[in-house]
Design a protein around this motif. Sequence first.
Motif, PDB file in Angstrom:
ATOM      1  N   PHE A  21       3.329  -2.859   1.316  1.00 53.00           N
ATOM      2  CA  PHE A  21       3.171  -4.300   1.529  1.00 53.00           C
ATOM      3  C   PHE A  21       4.551  -4.923   1.662  1.00 53.00           C
ATOM      4  CE2 PHE A  21       3.491  -8.598  -0.055  1.00 53.00           C
ATOM      5  CZ  PHE A  21       2.524  -9.252   0.683  1.00 53.00           C
ATOM      6  N   THR A  23       6.256  -9.044   2.543  1.00 50.92           N
ATOM      7  CA  THR A  23       5.958 -10.429   2.888  1.00 50.92           C
ATOM      8  C   THR A  23       6.389 -10.717   4.325  1.00 50.92           C
ATOM      9  OG1 THR A  23       8.008 -11.009   1.726  1.00 50.92           O
ATOM     10  CG2 THR A  23       5.938 -11.507   0.608  1.00 50.92           C
ATOM     11  N   ALA A 120       0.862  -3.466   5.270  1.00 50.17           N
ATOM     12  CA  ALA A 120       0.201  -4.737   5.000  1.00 50.17           C
ATOM     13  C   ALA A 120       1.262  -5.834   4.968  1.00 50.17           C
ATOM     14  CB  ALA A 120      -0.542  -4.678   3.669  1.00 50.17           C
ATOM     15  N   GLY A 122       1.778 -10.037   4.290  1.00 51.94           N
ATOM     16  CA  GLY A 122       1.173 -11.257   3.776  1.00 51.94           C
ATOM     17  C   GLY A 122       2.219 -12.323   3.551  1.00 51.94           C
ATOM     18  N   SER A 136      -5.290  -9.097  -1.349  1.00 57.57           N
ATOM     19  CA  SER A 136      -5.419  -8.269  -0.146  1.00 57.57           C
ATOM     20  C   SER A 136      -6.255  -8.955   0.933  1.00 57.57           C
ATOM     21  CB  SER A 136      -5.987  -6.894  -0.487  1.00 57.57           C
ATOM     22  OG  SER A 136      -7.299  -6.994  -0.995  1.00 57.57           O
ATOM     23  N   TRP A 139      -4.055 -10.462   3.774  1.00 65.27           N
ATOM     24  CA  TRP A 139      -3.152  -9.599   4.516  1.00 65.27           C
ATOM     25  C   TRP A 139      -3.533  -9.452   5.985  1.00 65.27           C
ATOM     26  CZ3 TRP A 139      -3.298  -4.748   0.869  1.00 65.27           C
ATOM     27  CH2 TRP A 139      -2.705  -5.062  -0.354  1.00 65.27           C
ATOM     28  N   MET A 141      -3.087  -6.070   8.546  1.00 61.52           N
ATOM     29  CA  MET A 141      -2.852  -4.650   8.299  1.00 61.52           C
ATOM     30  C   MET A 141      -2.867  -3.836   9.582  1.00 61.52           C
ATOM     31  SD  MET A 141      -5.229  -4.382   4.904  1.00 61.52           S
ATOM     32  CE  MET A 141      -4.617  -2.820   4.315  1.00 61.52           C
TER      33      MET A 141
END
Length: 159
Positions: A21, A23, A120, A122, A136, A139, A141
């Motif tokens: 993940f 940002t 991912a 976000g 999640s 997100w 993906m």
Amino acid sequence: MENVWARLTELPSMPPRMGLFTTLSEWLNRGIDPRPQMYDMAPTWRAFKAGLLQPGNPVQYPRLTGWALDVGRARDVRIIEAPEGRFVAEPPVVVEGEFVDDHPAAWIERLARDGEAIVAVGEQGPDAFSSFAEWSGTWHMGVITVATYMSPRGVGVTP
């Protein structure tokens, strides 16, 4: 926006994969918005909350071409430019992050075995949400190839 990186394990996909993940701010700071190429989890999260989807339904995420996940350094992660079918000695870095600890051996072994991972993206890290599921659900993906190295020991995801 905060800059957050997180290692993810066993994400529900077909087949289940390890992931990473980051940002969105890291991407936008470099003039890149990856979201149009990725699966938006928000409609899936709304359908799940409305009772229209059952837990555990796997999702087929789009393949992110032209990029690869580089985990060749003990604590660093980089998404690099990786044109398909071409070797690039010093690939340009798209985005990069660093962890405070070394990558777990099981995470690296799984990435090496699968040869791909889920990325991912976000807008916020996990602290802004009350649960992993809620986080999640925000997100975008996609599936990315894991970069490989050639060394005297052979070929692998670490030199």
